[in-house]
Design an enzyme around this catalytic site. Structure first.
Site, mmCIF file in Angstrom:
data_model
loop_
_atom_site.group_PDB
_atom_site.id
_atom_site.type_symbol
_atom_site.label_atom_id
_atom_site.label_comp_id
_atom_site.label_asym_id
_atom_site.label_seq_id
_atom_site.Cartn_x
_atom_site.Cartn_y
_atom_site.Cartn_z
ATOM 1 N N GLU A 109 0.837 -1.201 0.000
ATOM 2 C CA GLU A 109 0.000 0.000 0.000
ATOM 3 C C GLU A 109 0.872 1.251 0.000
ATOM 4 O O GLU A 109 1.857 1.347 0.738
ATOM 5 C CB GLU A 109 -0.898 0.004 1.238
ATOM 6 N N LYS A 160 -9.757 2.329 -2.999
ATOM 7 C CA LYS A 160 -10.241 1.837 -1.713
ATOM 8 C C LYS A 160 -11.632 2.399 -1.423
ATOM 9 O O LYS A 160 -11.876 3.603 -1.557
ATOM 10 C CB LYS A 160 -9.271 2.249 -0.601
ATOM 11 N N CYS A 194 -5.426 -2.397 3.061
ATOM 12 C CA CYS A 194 -5.288 -2.217 4.506
ATOM 13 C C CYS A 194 -6.429 -2.899 5.253
ATOM 14 O O CYS A 194 -6.675 -4.083 5.067
ATOM 15 C CB CYS A 194 -5.187 -0.734 4.847
#
Length: 580
Positions: free
Chosen positions: A335, A405, A459
């Site tokens: 990430e 995301k 995440c």
């Protein structure tokens, strides 16, 4: 001389050996333990509840000392017992009634204090994030490590209070608590965007074999089983039925826990035996874990150095020998591997093109800002369309696939009431003016040549049971990129990794996890770790791709309908036992 008659107590001991004596001793200890807990009042009740919650964290990653739950979960049951049986004098001195309002408040308090200890010990590592830029955020650390556990503990308090309303003597009350805590754990995963970290069901996933039950039922359903399995033995043993021998009471109590645990473990080993599929043909992965200190990650003067480190590590195998990606088909960075906007930097795209050549694909986390606001910052009262993304660069360096995301971290990637809080000087930990925007929902699979359809989780998106797959088509791969460098060398990243593994088991899909500084791993569809890079290790992994489970899993097909079924079954069982 005539033989002296035996006394009654001597007759009662005939045929009893050390085993019967042990059973009697254990039953007596359980009764004494229950009496001690029920006899507490005031701050002592709160202290024992909080202590039980703190100790319960030992059952989770990375410790996995799950037997402690046999000692800690009964505490909630006995505290609710004491709350339910606390009498007050009625207007008629000759009779006593029960103040159910007081009982409910005391049950809520017991559950809340247990939850506060559980979350304070399990989430203390959140405070590490506020020390990365201590000059800006350290003042918030005491609030973060107290208010977050206090807020999450409300769900445990609510579950305990509702359970008290349906409290009955006997084993039914354990099933009642299992239902109410199971439901409130589900609520914790959904209310205010949800935060299902360390759901109680994870206590039954400590071994690879036991973890396979998540493929059957899912983690939320396992929360109901966890409460029953861990709370029932001592609760039943401490309330030995009249006419029952200590040996029979112990056998009954242990059976409640042993039977489901043995069945779960047996199912796990059976599932291992069925998984004989070879790796996906033609896929050779390389995972890069650069282990960049979080304090350096976003320094402007470090951006070029960090990018060059990723390029250099990508050209080397696990032994450090340079091979220029020979034989590698897919390269994966973590990430925000590029702490800048790569699509706005032609020189970075040129370096990527040179790296991947004509045959490889690069998956990399990076920042993306929509072109019309790329340099505008805030546009009036609106925040810019900035995304935390995973970008896939194909042969030649062109953008081949993209995922933005969709489940953002409150106070980390955006602020609730963003404009208002920014106006008074607050900002989220990422320092992105205006906060990040959420990507298109529901999450779609990405298609990359050579790989099965993949779902991307950035995440903490990996901690949400039942939300991995949001499209009609099922994935053959989970790619989880993360940056756990915010949380230091604590239990947090290890808990995060374990929960990611459980997602692979639930869906029957392999997991490729790539972290900035740990834990990176290749995990098969059974949750077994094939290759791993631990915390603060700088290195690479070369690996094939494990195949997904053919046909998926029951939980993968039915999702949280299985959780609803568990709630109904446990509630009906509690009702039947309660009437008896």
């Amino acid at each position: 001389m005539p033989q002296q008659a035996q006394r009654p107590e001597e007759k009662s001991r005939e045929g009893q050996g050390p085993e019967a004596g042990f059973c009697t001793l254990l039953a007596g200890w359980a009764q004494a333990y229950a009496s001690f807990i029920k006899g507490l009042d005031g701050w002592k009740r709160a202290a024992i509840a909080a202590a039980a919650g703190i100790v319960s964290v030992a059952s989770l990653a990375p410790f996995f000392i799950w037997p402690v739950m046999f000692l800690t979960l009964p505490v909630i049951v006995w505290l609710i017992d004491a709350a339910s049986n606390a009498p007050r004098q009625s207007r008629s001195e000759a009779t006593q009634t029960y103040d159910f309002s007081l009982a409910t408040r005391r049950a809520f308090s017991a559950g809340w204090w247990f939850g506060f200890g559980y979350f304070a010990a399990g989430l203390f590592w959140v405070g590490e994030a506020f020390l990365v830029e201590a000059d800006k955020f350290a003042w918030l650390l005491p609030l973060a490590v107290t208010l977050l556990p206090a807020g999450l503990a409300l769900f445990f308090g609510l579950g305990s209070a509702i359970a008290q309303k349906f409290w009955t003597p006997g084993p039914a009350r354990v099933l009642t608590l299992a239902v109410t805590l199971g439901v409130t754990e589900w609520l914790r995963g959904h209310v205010l965007t949800g935060f299902p970290w360390n759901v109680l069901g994870y206590t039954l996933t400590s071994t690879d074999a036991l973890m396979q039950s998540a493929a059957l039922f899912g983690t939320y359903s396992l929360s109901l089983w966890a409460v029953m399995i861990f709370a029932a033995p001592l609760v039943l043993l401490a309330a030995q039925p009249a006419g029952s021998t200590p040996r029979a009471a112990l056998a009954r109590s242990l059976g409640v826990a042993a039977i489901p645990l043995v069945l779960a473990g047996g199912y796990g080993y059976w599932r291992f035996a069925q998984n004989t599929a070879p790796d996906v043909a033609g896929v050779n992965l390389r995972i890069v874990q650069p282990s960049i200190p979080q304090r350096e990650k976003w320094l402007p003067e470090k951006q070029g150095e960090i990018f060059q480190l990723h390029l250099a590590m990508s050209r080397q195998g696990p032994t450090g020998e340079a091979d220029d990606l020979k034989g590698i088909t897919h390269l994966i960075w973590p990430e925000a591997a590029m702490p800048f906007r790569p699509l706005d930097h032609p020189e970075a795209l040129a370096s990527i093109s040179k790296l991947v050549g004509t045959s490889a694909y690069l998956f990399s986390g990076g920042l993306r800002v929509t072109a019309n606001q790329a340099d505008a910052g805030l546009a009036g009262p609106h925040r810019p369309d900035a995304y935390n993304s995973l970008m896939v660069f194909g042969p030649g360096g062109g953008l081949s696939a993209l995922y933005d995301k969709i489940h953002l971290v409150p106070f980390g990637e955006y602020l609730p009431w963003q404009a208002t809080l920014e106006a008074i000087g607050l900002q989220q930990l990422t320092n992105m003016r205006g906060g990040f925007s959420s990507g298109a929902s529901p999450r779609q699979l990405i298609q990359v040549a050579g790989l099965p359809p993949a779902t991307v989780l950035i995440c903490y998106e990996a901690i949400f049971p039942g939300e991995v797959v949001q499209s009609e088509n099922r994935p053959g791969l989970i790619i989880n990129v993360t940056n756990d460098g915010w949380f230091g060398n604590t239990t947090g990243p290890r808990q995060h990794f374990h929960q990611s593994r459980v997602r692979a088991v639930e869906e029957g899909v392999p997991l490729i996890r790539v972290a900035n500084n740990g834990i990176s791993a290749v995990v098969d569809s059974m949750g077994r770790t094939r290759d791993v890079l631990g915390m603060n290790v700088r290195g690479v992994i070369d690996s094939g791709l494990p195949a997904a489970q053919e046909g998926g899993t029951p939980y993968g097909r039915l999702g949280n309908l299985l959780f609803l079924l568990h709630v109904v079954i446990f509630a009906c069982a509690a009702g039947v036992l309660g009437r008896r």
